[in-house]
Design a protein around this motif. Structure first.
Motif, PDB file in Angstrom:
ATOM      1  N   GLY A  26       0.886  -1.128   0.056  1.00 40.13           N
ATOM      2  CA  GLY A  26      -0.007   0.056  -0.115  1.00 40.13           C
ATOM      3  C   GLY A  26       0.704   1.235   0.133  1.00 40.13           C
ATOM      4  N   LYS A  27       2.080   1.085  -0.331  1.00 38.53           N
ATOM      5  CA  LYS A  27       3.065   2.351  -0.335  1.00 38.53           C
ATOM      6  C   LYS A  27       3.131   3.091  -1.754  1.00 38.53           C
ATOM      7  N   ARG A  28       3.167   4.084  -1.844  1.00 35.41           N
ATOM      8  CA  ARG A  28       3.020   5.006  -3.195  1.00 35.41           C
ATOM      9  C   ARG A  28       4.368   4.925  -3.733  1.00 35.41           C
ATOM     10  N   ILE A  29       4.740   5.679  -5.117  1.00 34.38           N
ATOM     11  CA  ILE A  29       5.930   5.469  -5.740  1.00 34.38           C
ATOM     12  C   ILE A  29       7.152   5.909  -4.848  1.00 34.38           C
ATOM     13  N   ASP A  30       7.114   7.065  -4.075  1.00 31.75           N
ATOM     14  CA  ASP A  30       7.828   7.828  -3.228  1.00 31.75           C
ATOM     15  C   ASP A  30       7.917   7.125  -1.971  1.00 31.75           C
ATOM     16  N   GLY A  31       7.246   6.228  -1.548  1.00 32.68           N
ATOM     17  CA  GLY A  31       7.238   5.585  -0.271  1.00 32.68           C
ATOM     18  C   GLY A  31       6.048   5.993   0.724  1.00 32.68           C
ATOM     19  N   ARG A  32       5.412   6.911   0.173  1.00 32.49           N
ATOM     20  CA  ARG A  32       4.421   7.602   1.300  1.00 32.49           C
ATOM     21  C   ARG A  32       3.270   6.569   1.383  1.00 32.49           C
ATOM     22  N   GLY A  33       2.619   6.868   2.522  1.00 32.21           N
ATOM     23  CA  GLY A  33       1.460   6.429   2.557  1.00 32.21           C
ATOM     24  C   GLY A  33       0.014   7.055   1.913  1.00 32.21           C
ATOM     25  N   SER A  79      -8.405  37.777   6.944  1.00 32.51           N
ATOM     26  CA  SER A  79      -9.334  37.122   7.834  1.00 32.51           C
ATOM     27  C   SER A  79      -8.310  35.778   8.232  1.00 32.51           C
ATOM     28  N   ASP A  80      -7.563  35.195   7.285  1.00 34.79           N
ATOM     29  CA  ASP A  80      -7.007  34.004   7.410  1.00 34.79           C
ATOM     30  C   ASP A  80      -6.081  33.566   6.359  1.00 34.79           C
ATOM     31  N   LEU A  81      -4.971  32.534   6.667  1.00 38.10           N
ATOM     32  CA  LEU A  81      -4.290  32.048   5.536  1.00 38.10           C
ATOM     33  C   LEU A  81      -5.261  30.882   4.832  1.00 38.10           C
ATOM     34  N   VAL A  82      -4.649  30.814   3.630  1.00 36.47           N
ATOM     35  CA  VAL A  82      -5.750  29.611   2.908  1.00 36.47           C
ATOM     36  C   VAL A  82      -4.680  28.543   2.512  1.00 36.47           C
ATOM     37  N   PRO A  83      -4.449  27.399   3.147  1.00 32.21           N
ATOM     38  CA  PRO A  83      -4.035  26.121   2.861  1.00 32.21           C
ATOM     39  C   PRO A  83      -4.628  25.592   1.841  1.00 32.21           C
ATOM     40  N   ALA A  84      -3.985  24.794   1.021  1.00 28.17           N
ATOM     41  CA  ALA A  84      -4.626  23.986   0.001  1.00 28.17           C
ATOM     42  C   ALA A  84      -3.699  22.858  -0.379  1.00 28.17           C
ATOM     43  N   VAL A  85      -4.398  21.608  -0.868  1.00 29.56           N
ATOM     44  CA  VAL A  85      -3.801  20.363  -1.314  1.00 29.56           C
ATOM     45  C   VAL A  85      -4.824  19.664  -2.171  1.00 29.56           C
ATOM     46  N   ALA A  86      -4.346  18.708  -3.011  1.00 23.82           N
ATOM     47  CA  ALA A  86      -5.048  18.050  -3.754  1.00 23.82           C
ATOM     48  C   ALA A  86      -5.182  16.493  -3.370  1.00 23.82           C
ATOM     49  N   VAL A  87      -6.448  16.060  -3.575  1.00 20.40           N
ATOM     50  CA  VAL A  87      -6.647  14.590  -2.899  1.00 20.40           C
ATOM     51  C   VAL A  87      -7.088  13.932  -4.219  1.00 20.40           C
ATOM     52  N   GLY A  88      -6.589  12.698  -4.699  1.00 14.43           N
ATOM     53  CA  GLY A  88      -6.827  12.180  -5.705  1.00 14.43           C
ATOM     54  C   GLY A  88      -7.123  10.524  -5.849  1.00 14.43           C
ATOM     55  N   LYS A  89      -7.437   9.956  -6.821  1.00 12.90           N
ATOM     56  CA  LYS A  89      -7.622   8.380  -6.792  1.00 12.90           C
ATOM     57  C   LYS A  89      -6.679   7.861  -7.550  1.00 12.90           C
ATOM     58  N   ILE A  90      -6.040   6.853  -6.666  1.00 13.93           N
ATOM     59  CA  ILE A  90      -4.757   6.134  -7.586  1.00 13.93           C
ATOM     60  C   ILE A  90      -4.935   4.637  -7.210  1.00 13.93           C
ATOM     61  N   ALA A  91      -5.025   3.667  -8.258  1.00 16.30           N
ATOM     62  CA  ALA A  91      -5.290   2.491  -8.110  1.00 16.30           C
ATOM     63  C   ALA A  91      -6.474   2.084  -7.267  1.00 16.30           C
ATOM     64  N   GLY A  92      -7.268   2.793  -7.650  1.00 18.06           N
ATOM     65  CA  GLY A  92      -8.528   2.611  -6.873  1.00 18.06           C
ATOM     66  C   GLY A  92      -8.962   3.079  -5.300  1.00 18.06           C
ATOM     67  N   LYS A  93      -7.712   3.577  -4.922  1.00 16.62           N
ATOM     68  CA  LYS A  93      -7.679   4.183  -3.388  1.00 16.62           C
ATOM     69  C   LYS A  93      -7.602   5.780  -3.531  1.00 16.62           C
ATOM     70  N   ALA A 140      -5.976   9.133  -2.286  1.00 16.14           N
ATOM     71  CA  ALA A 140      -4.611   9.458  -1.915  1.00 16.14           C
ATOM     72  C   ALA A 140      -4.498  11.098  -1.749  1.00 16.14           C
ATOM     73  N   LEU A 141      -3.836  11.491  -0.421  1.00 18.65           N
ATOM     74  CA  LEU A 141      -3.494  12.811  -0.255  1.00 18.65           C
ATOM     75  C   LEU A 141      -2.236  13.294  -1.175  1.00 18.65           C
ATOM     76  N   ASP A 142      -2.340  14.642  -1.826  1.00 15.55           N
ATOM     77  CA  ASP A 142      -1.220  15.224  -2.285  1.00 15.55           C
ATOM     78  C   ASP A 142      -0.609  14.504  -3.386  1.00 15.55           C
ATOM     79  N   LEU A 143      -1.072  14.274  -4.340  1.00 10.83           N
ATOM     80  CA  LEU A 143      -0.817  13.624  -5.751  1.00 10.83           C
ATOM     81  C   LEU A 143       0.554  14.112  -6.332  1.00 10.83           C
ATOM     82  N   ARG A 144       1.512  13.491  -6.660  1.00 11.56           N
ATOM     83  CA  ARG A 144       2.696  13.791  -7.315  1.00 11.56           C
ATOM     84  C   ARG A 144       2.353  13.219  -8.851  1.00 11.56           C
ATOM     85  N   LYS A 145       3.419  13.769  -9.715  1.00 16.36           N
ATOM     86  CA  LYS A 145       3.151  13.874 -11.158  1.00 16.36           C
ATOM     87  C   LYS A 145       2.526  12.598 -11.828  1.00 16.36           C
TER      88      LYS A 145
END
Ligand code: UDP
Length: 251
Positions: free
Chosen positions: A17-24, A158-172, A174-179
């Motif tokens: 269940g590890k990603r290309i760069d070893g992340r969960g 009023s605030d800072l604006v954090p942002a991130v992408a969530v995607g679906k890879i191999a049916g699951k 995943a947070l913060d997709l790489r290329k």
């Protein structure tokens, strides 16, 4: 997302269940933010996020150019996202293409929602985002950098604006997709949060996921944004604390 032969598709999740760069699936790429890096901008920030490198510079509030864009009741937020020719594998033609125009628009609107623009009528707040190295998620990296640059400029918000992408890879999900995950995955959902109000000020979607998956993806994204928010605040604290070097870092 291009269609490729099955043999060309990299394995996005291994047997553990590890990603290309070893992340969960719930891990962010390493994120480093430095505030106040440019001398001539009113505010600035540099973000290194995985293999992304993004600079944001803010000018203003200042006179509006062209003059006819001036508004009597509020500042105009002029945002330009630009990807350097050398930032990607295949040289990008210089200049504003449709993609950069779209990204400039959505980032500008997300940031305007936290700026007290009514306090600065007849002025312009210029936000310039330069992507120097890209590896997916650059609109989110741009937003993260630009909101720190706005705070560094001392522009009331009023605030800072954090942002991130969530995607679906191999049916699951995943947070913060790489290329590779963005290219060969099933979907990509970038989002931006205003943590104090819980409002989402950017939400886009490419590809497909079910309604339930989208709900889970948004929860994952919000959790990711909360971590990014802490790193943004640390960068500002370091910049303005005595002897600070302006950096905030993850992991
Ligand atoms: N990209 C590229 N050439 C381009 C545009 C994008 O190689 O002209 C790559 C780049 O790595 C970018 C990724 O594709 O980060 C994903 O692009 P997308 O439009 O999804 O935006 P982003 O994820 O960067 O916000």
């Amino acid at each position: 997302m291009g269609s490729v032969g099955a043999k060309d598709v990299p394995e996005l999740l291994d047997a553990h269940g590890k990603r290309i760069d070893g992340r969960g699936l719930h891990d962010l790429r390493p994120l480093k933010i430095e505030a106040g890096v440019l001398q001539r901008a009113t505010g600035s920030a540099f973000v290194e996020w995985g293999e992304n490198k993004v600079m944001a510079a803010v000018y203003g509030p200042r006179e509006v150019h062209p003059r006819h864009m001036q508004q009597n009741t509020k500042a105009v937020v002029q945002c330009r996202y630009n990807m350097a020719s050398f930032s990607v594998d295949e040289r990008k033609r210089p200049g504003l293409d449709r993609r950069s125009q779209e990204i400039s628009k959505v980032i500008g609107e997300a940031l305007e929602s936290v700026l007290f623009v009514e306090e600065f009528p007849k002025t312009s707040i210029g936000i310039y985002i330069e992507v120097l190295q890209a590896n997916a998620g650059t609109r989110c990296a741009g937003l993260v950098a630009a909101s720190v640059a706005l705070a560094d400029a001392g522009i009331p918000m009023s605030d800072l604006v954090p942002a991130v992408a969530v995607g679906k890879i191999a049916g699951k999900l995943a947070l913060d997709l790489r290329k590779e995950e963005d290219n060969y995955g099933e979907s990509d959902v970038p989002m931006a949060l205003v943590p104090r109000s819980g409002r989402l000020v950017l939400l886009q979607m490419e590809g497909h996921m079910t309604r339930d998956e989208l709900k889970t993806a948004m929860d994952m994204g919000v959790k990711g944004c909360e971590k990014i928010y802490e790193i943004q605040k640390a960068a500002l604290r370091n910049r303005y604390s005595l002897g600070g070097n302006g950096g905030g870092e993850a992991q």
